[in-house]
Enzyme design. Structure first.
Site, PDB file in Angstrom:
ATOM      1  N   GLU A  39       0.803  -1.242   0.000  1.00  0.00           N
ATOM      2  CA  GLU A  39       0.000   0.000   0.000  1.00  0.00           C
ATOM      3  C   GLU A  39       0.830   1.283   0.000  1.00  0.00           C
ATOM      4  O   GLU A  39       0.345   2.332  -0.400  1.00  0.00           O
ATOM      5  CB  GLU A  39      -0.990   0.023   1.185  1.00  0.00           C
ATOM      6  N   HIS A  68      -4.270   3.174   1.846  1.00  0.00           N
ATOM      7  CA  HIS A  68      -3.628   3.927   0.758  1.00  0.00           C
ATOM      8  C   HIS A  68      -3.711   3.217  -0.595  1.00  0.00           C
ATOM      9  O   HIS A  68      -2.968   3.565  -1.521  1.00  0.00           O
ATOM     10  CB  HIS A  68      -2.161   4.202   1.106  1.00  0.00           C
ATOM     11  N   HIS A 180       2.983  -0.267  10.943  1.00  0.00           N
ATOM     12  CA  HIS A 180       4.383  -0.292  10.490  1.00  0.00           C
ATOM     13  C   HIS A 180       5.366  -0.693  11.598  1.00  0.00           C
ATOM     14  O   HIS A 180       6.570  -0.625  11.389  1.00  0.00           O
ATOM     15  CB  HIS A 180       4.822   1.062   9.898  1.00  0.00           C
TER      16      HIS A 180
HETATM   17 FE   LIG Z   1       1.064   1.488   5.602  1.00  0.00          FE
HETATM   18 FE   LIG Z   2      -2.180   1.902   6.152  1.00  0.00          FE
END
Ligand SMILES: [Fe+2]
Ligand SMILES: [Fe+2]
Length: 260
Positions: A39, A68, A180
């Site tokens: 993404e 995203h 993340h």
């Molecule tokens: Fe991400």
């Molecule tokens: Fe994300």
């Protein structure tokens, strides 16, 4: 089946690390199927067909996305061409692309799908639990999948753990993405489903979640607007490796980070 899943690839540094590390990693670890969350792979926001092709040349067998998914507008027309890419299935039907894809190896069929959490994930998402029920039913009955993998792209740890527990015994593995940051909670639930709250990211080490540190400091500390840009410098690939048996049960799950 031996499966590897890597977390959100962020920008050029993430792509470079993936392409330099994963061909060797895939071969050395006997990976049958390499799934990648893409993404953030194009300039840190979104995905493009060129990057998809580069990642496939480095061994990626399929892709998941997130909030995203269509930040790069070119992908709106490109998505239907990428049959091995599952975009979030619980958003609007106007998002092009596929609810899932199936990876085949011998008699084994791995169904892969992607859902978005409902809290702080940047996009209005529909109920992910009923959508999971619907897709699992389709993957089992229509697609005859022996194993199922879900990338649950969500911010809240609780939302992700609840999804893992809710699907325990019905899918092989639930892995979280979006924050993340890899979590140290990989485990196998009592019903046989492997789980991790976040697989981590593939991006620059000297960064804030793969983006330039200065930008985040400007925005959060000084309350000034600043455009997010992917960070440069040495990067790492973070993800998980898991094995499933012929019935789709998760036999083991381990997390890894490989550094450039
Ligand atoms: Fe991400
Ligand atoms: Fe994300």
């Amino acid at each position: 089946m031996r499966v590897c899943f890597t977390g959100d690839i962020v920008g050029a540094a993430g792509k470079r690390a993936f392409c330099s590390i994963m061909p060797r990693f895939k071969a050395e670890n006997g990976i049958d199927c390499l799934i990648v969350n893409a993404e953030n792979s194009t300039h840190g926001m979104g995905v493009s067909i060129n990057v998809i092709n580069d990642l496939m040349a480095a061994g990626a067998d399929g892709f998941t996305l997130g909030n995203h998914a269509f930040s790069n507008k070119d992908f709106i027309t490109q998505a239907p061409k990428v049959k091995n890419c599952a975009r979030p299935a619980n958003v609007t039907p106007s998002w092009p692309g596929y609810d899932y894809f199936v990876f085949e190896k011998g008699n084994e069929r791995l169904g892969v799908f992607n859902l978005l959490g409902q809290v702080f994930s940047g996009v209005n998402a529909d109920d992910p639990y009923s959508k999971a029920d619907e897709i699992i039913d389709k993957l089992r009955k229509e697609e005859r999948c022996t194993s199922i993998f879900l990338d649950f792209h969500a911010e809240l740890t609780s939302e992700k753990i609840v999804m893992g527990r809710y699907l325990d015994g019905r899918v092989s593995v639930v892995a979280g993405t979006h924050t993340h940051v890899p979590t140290a909670d990989e485990k196998i639930f009592p019903g046989g489903t492997g789980y991790i709250t976040d697989a981590g990211m593939t991006g620059a080490e000297d960064s804030v979640l793969g983006m330039k540190t200065e930008t985040s400091v400007t925005r959060l500390v000084y309350k000034m607007s600043a455009r997010y840009e992917p960070a440069n410098g040495p990067a790492s690939v973070c993800g998980i490796v898991f094995n499933t048996d012929a019935s789709g049960r998760c036999l083991d799950i381990r997390r890894f980070c490989e550094y450039e």
